[in-house]
Design a protein around this motif. Structure first.
Motif, PDB file in Angstrom:
ATOM      1  N   VAL A 148       4.091  -5.145   8.496  1.00 17.62           N
ATOM      2  CA  VAL A 148       4.366  -5.773   7.204  1.00 17.62           C
ATOM      3  C   VAL A 148       4.182  -7.280   7.309  1.00 17.62           C
ATOM      4  N   PHE A 149       4.683  -7.863   8.377  1.00 18.80           N
ATOM      5  CA  PHE A 149       4.586  -9.312   8.560  1.00 18.80           C
ATOM      6  C   PHE A 149       3.139  -9.757   8.709  1.00 18.80           C
ATOM      7  N   PHE A 150       2.371  -9.077   9.568  1.00 19.65           N
ATOM      8  CA  PHE A 150       1.013  -9.550   9.841  1.00 19.65           C
ATOM      9  C   PHE A 150       0.064  -9.327   8.664  1.00 19.65           C
ATOM     10  N   PHE A 151       0.301  -8.326   7.830  1.00 14.92           N
ATOM     11  CA  PHE A 151      -0.486  -8.230   6.603  1.00 14.92           C
ATOM     12  C   PHE A 151      -0.151  -9.394   5.675  1.00 14.92           C
TER      13      PHE A 151
ATOM     14  N   LEU B 131       2.204   1.034   3.282  1.00 13.24           N
ATOM     15  CA  LEU B 131       1.392  -0.149   3.533  1.00 13.24           C
ATOM     16  C   LEU B 131       0.206  -0.234   2.584  1.00 13.24           C
ATOM     17  N   SER B 132      -0.380   0.913   2.266  1.00 15.34           N
ATOM     18  CA  SER B 132      -1.555   0.914   1.391  1.00 15.34           C
ATOM     19  C   SER B 132      -1.222   0.344   0.014  1.00 15.34           C
ATOM     20  N   LEU B 133       0.016   0.523  -0.445  1.00 22.03           N
ATOM     21  CA  LEU B 133       0.450  -0.026  -1.735  1.00 22.03           C
ATOM     22  C   LEU B 133       1.003  -1.439  -1.590  1.00 22.03           C
ATOM     23  N   TYR B 134       1.586  -1.717  -0.437  1.00 20.09           N
ATOM     24  CA  TYR B 134       2.176  -3.035  -0.192  1.00 20.09           C
ATOM     25  C   TYR B 134       1.107  -4.116  -0.043  1.00 20.09           C
ATOM     26  N   VAL B 135       0.011  -3.791   0.643  1.00 23.83           N
ATOM     27  CA  VAL B 135      -0.990  -4.811   0.981  1.00 23.83           C
ATOM     28  C   VAL B 135      -1.582  -5.476  -0.259  1.00 23.83           C
ATOM     29  N   PRO B 136      -2.073  -4.738  -1.263  1.00 28.89           N
ATOM     30  CA  PRO B 136      -2.632  -5.447  -2.430  1.00 28.89           C
ATOM     31  C   PRO B 136      -1.605  -6.276  -3.182  1.00 28.89           C
ATOM     32  N   VAL B 137      -0.350  -5.837  -3.205  1.00 24.78           N
ATOM     33  CA  VAL B 137       0.683  -6.592  -3.926  1.00 24.78           C
ATOM     34  C   VAL B 137       0.964  -7.915  -3.228  1.00 24.78           C
ATOM     35  N   ILE B 138       1.197  -7.879  -1.912  1.00 24.66           N
ATOM     36  CA  ILE B 138       1.492  -9.115  -1.180  1.00 24.66           C
ATOM     37  C   ILE B 138       0.266 -10.025  -1.114  1.00 24.66           C
ATOM     38  N   THR B 139      -0.914  -9.407  -1.087  1.00 26.86           N
ATOM     39  CA  THR B 139      -2.152 -10.183  -1.054  1.00 26.86           C
ATOM     40  C   THR B 139      -2.321 -10.964  -2.351  1.00 26.86           C
ATOM     41  N   ARG B 140      -2.104 -10.298  -3.471  1.00 23.67           N
ATOM     42  CA  ARG B 140      -2.223 -10.996  -4.756  1.00 23.67           C
ATOM     43  C   ARG B 140      -1.149 -12.070  -4.884  1.00 23.67           C
TER      44      ARG B 140
END
Length: 345
Positions: free
Chosen positions: A178-181, A245-254
């Motif tokens: 989670v942190f490194f993404f 993670l697949s749902l978390y990554v686009p949210v934190i990225t945006r």
């Protein structure tokens, strides 16, 4: 080296995840990156002569006018402003991006130290994380020195992120993926913007160009490590964790990408920029969508390579308005006239 018996299965899995000695390819990669840090590293006070006349900052230098690489720099409202105002806006904008980068570096340093604290004896990850932390400390000093030279009293990150910053590094120990993404979500936009600036035909101020060149050179190592770390860990996670993670990554990225690219409220108040311009710049205009999507092509590639680009994830990337083609290789230049083949069908 003898291993202590884990008291629970969860602790046993966590210890096994931290032990990377059996992965020869990964260890070789870490060794290469660590040796690269020893052979070639930058110091903000020896590699930049801050007192040089070349790096003098004045309020009437047209080289501070924003280039076409910046969304604001190509907006008709900005182009219609008097040169003095364009320079002032450009200086404030460059100073705030540097301050945001400094804030991200601070969070990353604390997270790296938290993660390295739990690394077992003999772990090559421990050495690399400390090398990167040292380099990020140098970047923090470099960015703050740049802000000081420009002289703009900029806030950097949005207030809510500054308030959350003490707690984010705590995630690096128990939830490193989670942190490194999140690290990638903060690093990629800054790296993308600086590379675009260096590629532009316009000549930026030598100070901005030198700082960007140093940061881009060393960030290549840091981003490489983060990609390899996630490529090693994520595919082996349980299915439910990969789905999360697949749902978390686009949210934190945006969310973090927006924190880097969109200036804080103080910027719009300082220069009395109309709200309509803000919406056109970062939300409504087609160019703003292209800019957002281009920033994260490498992250989308990583999601395909780690098995995180499922149907639900694709929908989430679309909802966050950062979907698009993935890079074919890391750091692939984004050209609007080239249609890259979509990965993964």
């Amino acid at each position: 080296m003898a291993q202590k018996t884990a008291r629970t299965r969860a602790v046993g899995r966590w210890r096994q995840n931290m032990d990377v000695g059996n992965d020869v390819h990964y260890v070789d990669m870490l060794t290469t990156l660590s040796e690269g840090s020893v052979r070639r590293s930058f110091d903000p006070y020896t590699d930049i002569d801050w007192k040089s006349p070349e790096f003098t900052v004045t309020g009437n230098d047209p080289r501070w006018i924003l280039s076409q690489a910046d969304p604001l720099g190509r907006h008709p409202w900005y182009l219609a402003q008097p040169q003095e105002r364009q320079i002032a806006i450009g200086m404030w904008r460059e100073a705030n991006v540097a301050k945001v980068a400094l804030h991200f570096e601070s969070i990353l340093i604390r997270g790296l130290m938290n993660y390295a604290f739990w690394a077992p004896n003999g772990s090559p990850e421990h050495r690399y994380c400390l090398h990167e932390a040292v380099e990020e400390c140098n970047h923090s000093m470099m960015f703050q020195e740049m802000v000081n030279h420009i002289g703009a009293d900029v806030p950097g990150m949005a207030r809510y992120l500054r308030l959350l910053s003490p707690f984010v590094p705590l995630v690096a120990g128990p939830l490193p993926n989670v942190f490194f993404f999140g690290v990638l979500a903060g690093e990629e936009p800054i790296d993308h913007m600086q590379k675009n600036m260096l590629r532009q035909p316009e000549t930026p101020h030598p100070l901005a160009r030198r700082v960007a060149a140093i940061h881009v050179a060393e960030e290549a190592r840091h981003i490489s490590f983060t990609h390899e770390y996630l490529l090693k860990r994520v595919p082996n996670l349980p299915r439910w964790q990969r789905f999360f993670l697949s749902l978390y990554v686009p949210v934190i990225t945006r969310m973090l990408g927006q924190a880097v690219v969109i200036p804080p409220r103080a910027f719009w108040r300082e220069f009395h920029i109309p709200r309509k311009v803000r919406k056109e710049l970062f939300f409504c205009a087609p160019e703003s969508g292209h800019f957002r999507r281009d920033m994260f092509a490498d992250v989308r590639m990583l999601c395909y390579d780690t098995g995180l680009m499922n149907r639900a994830a694709k929908l989430m990337w679309r909802i966050c308005k950062i979907d698009g083609d993935a890079s074919r290789y890391r750091n692939e230049p984004q050209r609007r006239h080239v249609v890259a083949a979509r990965r993964g069908g």
